[in-house]
Structures are given as structure tokens and as C-alpha cells.
Enzyme design. Structure first.
Site, PDB file in Angstrom:
ATOM      1  N   GLY A  36       0.859  -1.191   0.000  1.00 59.36           N
ATOM      2  CA  GLY A  36       0.000   0.000   0.000  1.00 59.36           C
ATOM      3  C   GLY A  36       0.885   1.228   0.000  1.00 59.36           C
ATOM      4  O   GLY A  36       1.780   1.355   0.852  1.00 59.36           O
ATOM      5  N   GLU A  38       0.786   4.439   0.786  1.00 56.48           N
ATOM      6  CA  GLU A  38       0.973   5.340   1.937  1.00 56.48           C
ATOM      7  C   GLU A  38       1.567   4.588   3.133  1.00 56.48           C
ATOM      8  O   GLU A  38       2.283   5.168   3.941  1.00 56.48           O
ATOM      9  CB  GLU A  38      -0.351   6.016   2.320  1.00 56.48           C
ATOM     10  CG  GLU A  38      -0.985   6.839   1.197  1.00 56.48           C
ATOM     11  CD  GLU A  38      -1.764   5.994   0.185  1.00 56.48           C
ATOM     12  OE1 GLU A  38      -1.902   4.773   0.405  1.00 56.48           O
ATOM     13  OE2 GLU A  38      -2.229   6.544  -0.831  1.00 56.48           O
ATOM     14  N   ARG A 170      -2.377   5.275 -11.294  1.00 55.29           N
ATOM     15  CA  ARG A 170      -2.561   3.843 -11.494  1.00 55.29           C
ATOM     16  C   ARG A 170      -3.649   3.645 -12.542  1.00 55.29           C
ATOM     17  O   ARG A 170      -4.816   3.972 -12.287  1.00 55.29           O
ATOM     18  CB  ARG A 170      -3.013   3.145 -10.187  1.00 55.29           C
ATOM     19  CG  ARG A 170      -2.051   3.282  -9.016  1.00 55.29           C
ATOM     20  CD  ARG A 170      -0.853   2.351  -9.171  1.00 55.29           C
ATOM     21  NE  ARG A 170       0.074   2.454  -8.058  1.00 55.29           N
ATOM     22  CZ  ARG A 170       1.101   3.293  -8.007  1.00 55.29           C
ATOM     23  NH1 ARG A 170       1.322   4.143  -8.997  1.00 55.29           N
ATOM     24  NH2 ARG A 170       1.918   3.293  -6.974  1.00 55.29           N
ATOM     25  N   GLY A 232      17.544   8.266 -12.297  1.00 59.80           N
ATOM     26  CA  GLY A 232      17.623   9.082 -11.091  1.00 59.80           C
ATOM     27  C   GLY A 232      16.437   9.993 -10.916  1.00 59.80           C
ATOM     28  O   GLY A 232      15.296   9.611 -11.208  1.00 59.80           O
ATOM     29  N   ALA A 233      16.681  11.214 -10.482  1.00 57.85           N
ATOM     30  CA  ALA A 233      15.587  12.156 -10.217  1.00 57.85           C
ATOM     31  C   ALA A 233      16.117  13.572 -10.297  1.00 57.85           C
ATOM     32  O   ALA A 233      17.319  13.818 -10.134  1.00 57.85           O
ATOM     33  CB  ALA A 233      14.999  11.900  -8.830  1.00 57.85           C
ATOM     34  N   GLY A 259       6.986   0.022  -5.074  1.00 57.51           N
ATOM     35  CA  GLY A 259       7.412   0.492  -3.750  1.00 57.51           C
ATOM     36  C   GLY A 259       8.549   1.506  -3.849  1.00 57.51           C
ATOM     37  O   GLY A 259       8.831   2.231  -2.890  1.00 57.51           O
ATOM     38  N   GLY A 261       8.755   4.272  -5.709  1.00 60.52           N
ATOM     39  CA  GLY A 261       8.287   5.666  -5.706  1.00 60.52           C
ATOM     40  C   GLY A 261       7.930   6.142  -4.302  1.00 60.52           C
ATOM     41  O   GLY A 261       8.231   7.280  -3.922  1.00 60.52           O
ATOM     42  N   ASP A 262       7.293   5.264  -3.528  1.00 62.33           N
ATOM     43  CA  ASP A 262       6.916   5.642  -2.148  1.00 62.33           C
ATOM     44  C   ASP A 262       8.175   5.841  -1.308  1.00 62.33           C
ATOM     45  O   ASP A 262       8.254   6.767  -0.497  1.00 62.33           O
ATOM     46  CB  ASP A 262       6.049   4.546  -1.514  1.00 62.33           C
ATOM     47  CG  ASP A 262       4.902   4.133  -2.424  1.00 62.33           C
ATOM     48  OD1 ASP A 262       4.308   5.027  -3.056  1.00 62.33           O
ATOM     49  OD2 ASP A 262       4.626   2.923  -2.530  1.00 62.33           O
TER      50      ASP A 262
HETATM   51  O1  KDG Z   1       3.313   2.173  -4.735  1.00 62.81           O
HETATM   52  C1  KDG Z   1       3.105   0.829  -4.384  1.00 62.81           C
HETATM   53  C2  KDG Z   1       1.645   0.553  -4.497  1.00 62.81           C
HETATM   54  O2  KDG Z   1       1.257   0.681  -5.822  1.00 62.81           O
HETATM   55  C3  KDG Z   1       1.257  -0.810  -4.039  1.00 62.81           C
HETATM   56  O3  KDG Z   1       1.665  -1.076  -2.737  1.00 62.81           O
HETATM   57  C4  KDG Z   1      -0.213  -1.050  -4.147  1.00 62.81           C
HETATM   58  O4  KDG Z   1      -1.092   0.833  -2.991  1.00 62.81           O
HETATM   59  C5  KDG Z   1      -1.054   0.175  -3.996  1.00 62.81           C
HETATM   60  C6  KDG Z   1      -1.826   0.591  -5.137  1.00 62.81           C
HETATM   61  O5  KDG Z   1      -2.890   1.158  -4.912  1.00 62.81           O
HETATM   62  O6  KDG Z   1      -1.393   0.393  -6.261  1.00 62.81           O
END
Ligand code: KDG
Length: 325
Positions: A36, A38, A170, A232-233, A259, A261-262
Site C-alpha cells: 500500500g 501510503e 494507477r 535518477g531524479a 514500492g 516511488g513511495d
Molecule cells: O506504490 C506501491 C503501491 O502501488 C502498491 O503497494 C499497491 O497501494 C497500492 C496501489 O494502490 O497500487
């Protein structure tokens, strides 16, 4: 007394990741993880020593217990987690094909977190919070979640907290109307904006920071960050002439990018809260993001402070940051 440095709101899910490649119909074994966007972000910050408040709701079920256990194991505060006897914990599956990023299958409609609403937020949680982080995923879950995000933003504005926004586009959750609707509004209200190239194209019609930063700064954010994956960024704070670019961290193992990007956002924000210059914030973000790509789960690879600081040539003994009041 201040409870949290950073506050966010979102849906944690159980991730069932296929142990073998190919269409899910032929896969018999799955590895179980917690995921997830966040939650990943909050765990990454907690590993770096930032007090992170994570607002969510889990089902009153076994998967809810599992996620709660993972949060406790990570030392993440669980006081803002409520439980629902009416709605289950969300689940998602990762399918690996022979090429490209893993394919995602969500089983989250009607989940406990998707029923979150403004009534679930308490103004007092904002007391002393430095930064509120919102992603585009939560408002896309339901109209009540969208209302909850808007309330959180309003509370953050009222409390004078910095706001960061990561659209986390997404394709399974968002459409163009979202990009033109709530995302533009959230960008206007944000102080810090994170975008990857796909989001930059969708929201600004350009993947070049030199050209998109003008539009982005004009909209509102003082700091605009463009995530370039293996390149990179780059970031702009609207004052220096040239955006700052920092190359990616080379790794000797790549499993999948979910994961990253988070983790990047958490590393970058950690740097900002530490009072570091943009270049070091980008380097911290790149490092946290890169470590996420070396493991199958979303967050397990995120570094601890004692791993990040030596990478940045900062002594561990002095700690990483100068905390605000
Ligand atoms: O950034 C990672 C998320 O994409 C993954 O953990 C699942 O939260 C998620 C999502 O809604 O795609």
C-alpha cells in the site's frame, strides 16, 4: 506535545505475489506481504526515525491482524488505525510475465479502507505535524475517501503544515478525468509535488523538468520533483536557474520496481525535514527507492538511518536531521 512529524492517509493491503511467472490462473504458490503506497511511505520514514502517523481502516479479519502485526514489527504507530466488522481488508495480487513491470490485480472494492470518510479524522491529530502527505490513490478508492482526503488537506492548511502530493497514477484506478479534476486541485494545494515521467506527461504534457517546472510552480508547489527511474531524479525549488539532477543508485539486484516511488518520496522528505539541500534530498530519495527494487515486497528493502547516512557520507553519530520545533 507533538505526536507526529508526518501524517498520511491510505489503504494498506495484503499483497499476494506470484512465486512463479505466467498468468495467475496457472500459479499455485504466492508469497504474502503487506503493501500500500501510503503504508510503504510511512514505514520508510519510520525506518529513518521520523514519527509517522498513518490513518487507515482495516477489516476485523485475519488479513487485518496480519497488517497490524507488520506495522507493529516496523515500529509504526497504530493508534490511528480503526477496524471494520462490515468491510474486509483489501488484497492485491502481483502477476509476473516474461517482460515489463508486474501486472497488478486489485481486490479492494468495498474494502474497510475504502469506507473511510471525513468523520474518521480528528483535528487534534494535526497538532504539531510538520508535513501531510497525500497520494492520488486514496481519493480514487471511493467518494468518501476523496472527501476524507479533502478534509485532511483542509486541516493541514489550517494547521500550517507543509503538504506533499504524489499522484501515484494507477491505470486501474484513475482516468483522465481524475487527472484534470482532483489531481489539479491537490497540486494547487501542495507545497511539494512528486511526479514520474508518465504523470508529468499526463498532467503537464511534458516529461522535461525544465519545461514542466514553470507550469508546476505557477500552479502552487514550491518544490517540484521529477522521478526518472533508472536515470535518477531531478528537482526544482523555483529559485535556482537550473533544476538539480542526481543519477540513480546502481544496484546489483533488481526484482521489481513496486514500492520504489513511495520510498523515494519518503527519502526526499526525510532530507527536506533535515534541512538538507535539494541535491542531498534527491540522493536520499534515490537510495531509498533503489533499495526497494532489490526485493519482492514493496517495503522490505527500505534502508534504516544507519544505512542511509553512510551512503550520503553523513556521520551516524550526529543523527540525520535537525528537527523543527
Ligand atoms: O506504490 C506501491 C503501491 O502501488 C502498491 O503497494 C499497491 O497501494 C497500492 C496501489 O494502490 O497500487
Amino acid at each position: 506535545m507533538r505526536a507526529f512529524d508526518v501524517l498520511t492517509l491510505g489503504e494498506p493491503m495484503v499483497l499476494l505475489s506470484a512465486s512463479t511467472a505466467g498468468p495467475l490462473r496457472h500459479v499455485s504458490h504466492f508469497a504474502k506481504y503487506t503493501a500500500g503506497a501510503e503504508l510503504n511511505f510511512s514505514i520508510a520514514l519510520t525506518r529513518l526515525g521520523i514519527r509517522s502517523g498513518f490513518i487507515t481502516r482495516l477489516g476485523d479479519d485475519e488479513f487485518g491482524e496480519y497488517i497490524l502485526g507488520c506495522m507493529r514489527a516496523e515500529g509504526l504507530d497504530t493508534s490511528l488505525v480503526s477496524r471494520s466488522t462490515l468491510h474486509p481488508t483489501g488484497v492485491y495480487f502481483k502477476e509476473y510475465r516474461g517482460h515489463g513491470d508486474p501486472k497488478v490485480h486489485y481486490y479492494r472494492r468495498g474494502s474497510a479502507a475504502s469506507a473511510l470518510s471525513p468523520e474518521d479524522l480528528k483535528r487534534e491529530w494535526l497538532t504539531g505535524v510538520n508535513l501531510v502527505h497525500v497520494t492520488g490513490i486514496t481519493p480514487a478508492l471511493s467518494s468518501t475517501c476523496q472527501a476524507a482526503c479533502e478534509s485532511l488537506l483542509a486541516m493541514a492548511e489550517e494547521a500550517g503544515a507543509t503538504i506533499s502530493f504524489d499522484p501515484n497514477y494507477r491505470p486501474l484506478l484513475h482516468d483522465r478525468a481524475d487527472a484534470e479534476g482532483f489531481m489539479v486541485d491537490y497540486m494547487r494545494r501542495a507545497d511539494i509535488l512528486f511526479v514520474n515521467e508518465r504523470e508529468a506527461e499526463l498532467l503537464f504534457g511534458s516529461t522535461d523538468l525544465a519545461s514542466l517546472r514553470g507550469q508546476a510552480h505557477e500552479l502552487g508547489p514550491k518544490v517540484v520533483v521529477l522521478k526518472l527511474g533508472p536515470r535518477g531524479a531531478a528537482a526544482s525549488n523555483g529559485t535556482s536557474d537550473e533544476p538539480v539532477h542526481v543519477p540513480a543508485v546502481p544496484t546489483n539486484r533488481f526484482v521489481d520496481p513496486v514500492g520504489a516511488g513511495d520510498g523515494f518520496a519518503a527519502g526526499f522528505i526525510f532530507g527536506l525535514l533535515s534541512g538538507w539541500p535539494l541535491e542531498q534530498c534527491l540522493a536520499a530519495g534515490n537510495y531509498v527507492g533503489a533499495m526497494a527494487t532489490t526485493v519482492a515486497g514493496d517495503y522490505e528493502g527500505y534502508p534504516f538511518l544507519t544505512e542511509l547516512l553512510p551512503y550520503l557520507n553523513r556521520p551516524c553519530s550526529t543523527g540525520g536531521r535537525s528537527r523543527g520545533a
